[in-house]
Design an enzyme around this catalytic site. Structure first.
Site, PDB file in Angstrom:
ATOM      1  N   CYS A   1     -23.506  10.365   0.408  1.00  0.00           N
ATOM      2  CA  CYS A   1     -24.834  10.350  -0.227  1.00  0.00           C
ATOM      3  C   CYS A   1     -24.985   9.067  -1.036  1.00  0.00           C
ATOM      4  CB  CYS A   1     -24.996  11.554  -1.144  1.00  0.00           C
ATOM      5  SG  CYS A   1     -24.614  13.124  -0.349  1.00  0.00           S
ATOM      6  N   MET A   2     -26.114   8.927  -1.692  1.00  0.00           N
ATOM      7  CA  MET A   2     -26.326   7.739  -2.516  1.00  0.00           C
ATOM      8  C   MET A   2     -25.315   7.683  -3.661  1.00  0.00           C
ATOM      9  SD  MET A   2     -29.733   6.443  -4.507  1.00  0.00           S
ATOM     10  CE  MET A   2     -30.711   5.922  -3.118  1.00  0.00           C
ATOM     11  N   ASP A   3     -25.023   8.852  -4.252  1.00  0.00           N
ATOM     12  CA  ASP A   3     -24.164   8.878  -5.441  1.00  0.00           C
ATOM     13  C   ASP A   3     -22.933   9.758  -5.318  1.00  0.00           C
ATOM     14  OD1 ASP A   3     -26.461   7.592  -6.743  1.00  0.00           O
ATOM     15  OD2 ASP A   3     -27.324   9.610  -6.673  1.00  0.00           O
TER      16      ASP A   3
ATOM     17  N   LYS B   1     -18.365 -17.129  -4.824  1.00  0.00           N
ATOM     18  CA  LYS B   1     -19.713 -16.676  -4.484  1.00  0.00           C
ATOM     19  C   LYS B   1     -19.759 -15.147  -4.409  1.00  0.00           C
ATOM     20  CE  LYS B   1     -18.676 -17.213   0.440  1.00  0.00           C
ATOM     21  NZ  LYS B   1     -18.784 -18.117   1.587  1.00  0.00           N
TER      22      LYS B   1
ATOM     23  N   TYR C   1     -26.054  16.295   3.466  1.00  0.00           N
ATOM     24  CA  TYR C   1     -27.300  16.105   4.210  1.00  0.00           C
ATOM     25  C   TYR C   1     -27.091  16.263   5.709  1.00  0.00           C
ATOM     26  CZ  TYR C   1     -29.440  14.073   0.016  1.00  0.00           C
ATOM     27  OH  TYR C   1     -29.941  13.858  -1.235  1.00  0.00           O
TER      28      TYR C   1
ATOM     29  N   ARG D   1     -24.673 -23.309  12.166  1.00  0.00           N
ATOM     30  CA  ARG D   1     -25.385 -22.616  11.099  1.00  0.00           C
ATOM     31  C   ARG D   1     -26.316 -23.589  10.395  1.00  0.00           C
ATOM     32  NH1 ARG D   1     -21.669 -19.058   7.042  1.00  0.00           N
ATOM     33  NH2 ARG D   1     -21.028 -21.090   6.272  1.00  0.00           N
TER      34      ARG D   1
ATOM     35  N   ARG E   1     -11.079 -25.015   0.544  1.00  0.00           N
ATOM     36  CA  ARG E   1     -11.982 -24.032  -0.068  1.00  0.00           C
ATOM     37  C   ARG E   1     -11.465 -22.620   0.212  1.00  0.00           C
ATOM     38  NH1 ARG E   1     -15.523 -27.151   3.315  1.00  0.00           N
ATOM     39  NH2 ARG E   1     -15.890 -25.264   4.534  1.00  0.00           N
TER      40      ARG E   1
ATOM     41  N   HIS F   1     -17.538 -26.532   8.259  1.00  0.00           N
ATOM     42  CA  HIS F   1     -17.033 -25.161   8.121  1.00  0.00           C
ATOM     43  C   HIS F   1     -16.562 -24.665   9.486  1.00  0.00           C
ATOM     44  CE1 HIS F   1     -16.504 -21.499   5.883  1.00  0.00           C
ATOM     45  NE2 HIS F   1     -17.299 -20.800   6.660  1.00  0.00           N
TER      46      HIS F   1
HETATM   47  C1  LIG Z   1     -17.508 -18.552   1.941  1.00  0.00           C
HETATM   48  C2  LIG Z   1     -17.133 -19.934   2.250  1.00  0.00           C
HETATM   49  C3  LIG Z   1     -15.787 -20.352   2.171  1.00  0.00           C
HETATM   50  C4  LIG Z   1     -14.642 -19.402   1.924  1.00  0.00           C
HETATM   51  O1  LIG Z   1     -14.249 -18.792   3.137  1.00  0.00           O
HETATM   52  P1  LIG Z   1     -13.029 -17.763   3.175  1.00  0.00           P
HETATM   53  O2  LIG Z   1     -12.898 -17.412   4.597  1.00  0.00           O
HETATM   54  O3  LIG Z   1     -13.415 -16.601   2.325  1.00  0.00           O
HETATM   55  O4  LIG Z   1     -11.846 -18.484   2.624  1.00  0.00           O
HETATM   56  C5  LIG Z   1     -15.529 -21.702   2.347  1.00  0.00           C
HETATM   57  N1  LIG Z   1     -16.519 -22.574   2.618  1.00  0.00           N
HETATM   58  C6  LIG Z   1     -17.809 -22.195   2.726  1.00  0.00           C
HETATM   59  C7  LIG Z   1     -18.844 -23.216   3.021  1.00  0.00           C
HETATM   60  C8  LIG Z   1     -18.159 -20.869   2.566  1.00  0.00           C
HETATM   61  O5  LIG Z   1     -19.438 -20.507   2.675  1.00  0.00           O
END
Ligand SMILES: *Cc1c(COP(=O)(O)O)cnc(C)c1O
Length: 387
Positions: free
Chosen positions: A322-324, A37, A275, A135, A230, A174
Site C-alpha cells: 500500500c502507500m503506507d 546527485k 487491496y 544521450r 567519477r 560517459h
Molecule cells: C551518475 C553519473 C556518474 C556516476 O555513475 P556510477 O555508475 O553511479 O558510478 C558519473 N558520471 C555521470 C555523468 C553521471 O551522470
C-alpha cells in the site's frame, strides 16, 4: 519524541572505507569525484558529501542546480560539477555559487556565454562529449576515421574556447556499458575520447580536467581514469552490476533500511490481505503489518514478491504493497510482537537482504532501489568520527 517508522541507517564509515578502497585502484594522477546527485543516491547528499571530502574526494558531482544549492547552503565549498542542463538565465546563480557547469555543445555554450559575459567573472565549464552513450553532448562517435567530421568537432571546441564569459576547463564523456562483460564498446569509447584529447593537444588546447570513468570504469578500465574519475554507486558500497569483477575492490553497503512491526494478528485460512484481495491465506497463520509503502519508495512491485527480515528470519510479503503499509506472513516465525525491528535492506542476524536482491526481484538495478527512497524516510547517520 520523534519515532520514525521507517529509517535509512547510513554508515558513514562504510562510505569512507569504500572511497579509500576505490582510491587505491584509481590512477595516482587522477582526481576523485564523489557523485552525490539524487540526494546522494538516497543516502543524504550533505552528509555523504561531507564524509566524502573528509575521505579524500577532490570534487563533488551532481545532476541539478537545486542540488548544488543544498550543498552550498550547508556550507560545502568544494569543487562542484553540475552534469545536467542549465539555463542561460541561471548564469548569475552559477557564478554566485561558484559552480562548474556542463555545456552540451557550441549552441549551449554560446547561449551561456551571451549571459555570462555580462558578469564580473567567467563561468567555468566542462564540455560533454558523446562517444557512444547516445544521450547528450557533442557527438564524435563513428567520426574517428572521418577527417572532415573530426575537423568540424575540433573547430567547434576551438570556438568554445574563445567565447567570452565562459572558461572551458575540461571535457568529459560517459560510458554506456562499462559494467558489461563485453569490453569492446567501452574500449572504443575510451579510444575515441583519448584521440580527441590528442588532437586538441596538437592544436595547443590542453584542458586541465578531462574525465570519463564512472564506478564501472574505475573498477574495470584502469586506462579510462584520465585526469579524474567519477564514482557514484560504488561509494555507497554497491557494485555497478553483477558482471563487474567484485574481487578488484571491496565495497561495503552503507545503507540499512529498517521499520518495525506495528500489528500482529492471528487469521484463519482463506483470509484476504490488502487491496484487490490478491492474497488469500492457505492456512491459519499470523500476519504482521509494517508501516512502509510505495510512498516511502518501497516499490509496489514487491507485492507478494519479496521478503522482509524479522527476528533474523525471512518473512514473505503478502498481498499488495500500500502507500503506507506492507503485510508479511510471520506464521512460521515464533514470538513476533509489535515493536520488533524489521529490516527491508541490509542484514539481521545471519540473514542478508541486499539491494541487489531487491532489484532483481522487480527487474531493476540497485541504483533505483536506494535512490527511490523518499524524503519521509528518516535518514540516521552513524560515524565513528575518524577523518
Ligand atoms: C551518475 C553519473 C556518474 C556516476 O555513475 P556510477 O555508475 O553511479 O558510478 C558519473 N558520471 C555521470 C555523468 C553521471 O551522470
Amino acid at each position: 519524541m520523534e519515532y520514525p517508522l521507517v529509517r535509512a541507517c547510513i554508515d558513514l564509515d562504510a562510505i569512507q572505507k569504500n572511497i579509500q578502497n576505490l582510491k587505491q585502484i584509481t590512477d595516482k594522477k587522477s582526481k576523485f569525484m564523489a557523485v552525490v546527485k539524487a540526494d546522494g543516491y538516497g543516502h543524504g547528499a550533505v552528509k555523504v558529501a561531507q564524509k566524502a571530502l573528509q575521505s579524500g574526494a577532490d570534487w563533488l558531482g551532481i545532476a541539478r542546480l537545486n542540488e548544488a544549492v543544498e550543498l552550498r547552503k550547508a556550507g560545502i565549498e568544494a569543487l562542484l560539477l553540475v552534469f545536467g542542463y542549465i539555463h542561460p538565465a541561471q548564469a548569475g546563480m552559477i557564478n554566485d555559487m561558484n559552480l562548474v557547469t556542463t555545456v552540451y555543445g557550441l549552441k549551449m555554450a554560446k547561449a551561456l556565454s551571451s549571459k555570462a559575459k555580462l558578469l564580473n567573472k567567467p563561468i567555468k565549464v566542462h564540455l560533454k562529449i558523446d562517444t557512444g552513450m547516445g544521450r547528450v553532448g557533442m557527438v564524435i562517435e563513428k567520426n574517428l576515421s572521418d577527417k572532415t567530421a573530426r575537423k568540424q568537432v575540433l573547430k567547434k571546441i576551438e570556438e568554445i574556447v574563445k567565447l567570452p564569459g565562459i572558461d572551458l576547463k575540461g571535457l568529459y564523456t560517459h560510458f554506456a556499458a562499462a559494467d558489461c562483460k563485453d569490453r569492446r564498446y567501452t574500449d572504443l569509447q575510451i579510444e575515441l575520447f583519448a584521440s580527441l584529447l590528442e588532437d586538441l593537444k596538437k592544436k595547443g588546447i590542453e584542458l586541465s580536467t578531462c574525465h570519463a570513468a564512472n564506478s564501472a570504469g574505475i573498477i574495470e578500465f584502469p586506462g579510462s581514469h584520465f585526469d579524474m574519475v567519477r564514482a557514484g554507486i560504488s561509494i555507497y558500497g554497491l557494485y555497478p552490476s553483477g558482471e563487474v569483477d567484485q574481487s578488484k575492490v571491496k565495497l561495503t553497503p552503507a545503507m540499512t533500511l529498517k521499520s518495525i512491526v506495528t500489528a500482529v494478528r492471528e487469521v484463519p485460512k482463506g483470509f484476504c490481505v490488502s487491496y484487490g484481495m490478491t492474497h488469500k491465506t492457505r492456512k491459519k497463520t499470523k500476519l504482521a503489518s509494517v508501516p512502509v509503502g510505495y510512498a516511502d519508495g518501497f516499490s509496489r512491485g514487491f507485492s507478494s514478491n519479496g521478503t522482509l527480515l524479522v527476528k533474523g528470519h525471512r518473512a514473505p510479503v503478502v498481498g499488495r504493497i500500500c502507500m503506507d503499509q506492507t503485510m508479511i506472513d510471520v506464521g512460521d516465525i515464533p514470538d513476533v510482537t509489535p515493536g520488533d525491528e524489521v529490516v527491508l535492506i541490509g542484514s539481521q542476524g545471519d540473514e542478508i537482504l541486499g539491494a541487489d536482491e531487491l532489484a532483481n526481484r522487480i527487474n531493476t538495478i540497485n541504483y533505483e532501489i536506494v535512490s527511490a527512497l523518499t524524503p519521509r524516510v528518516k535518514r540516521i547517520y552513524s560515524d565513528s568520527g575518524s577523518g
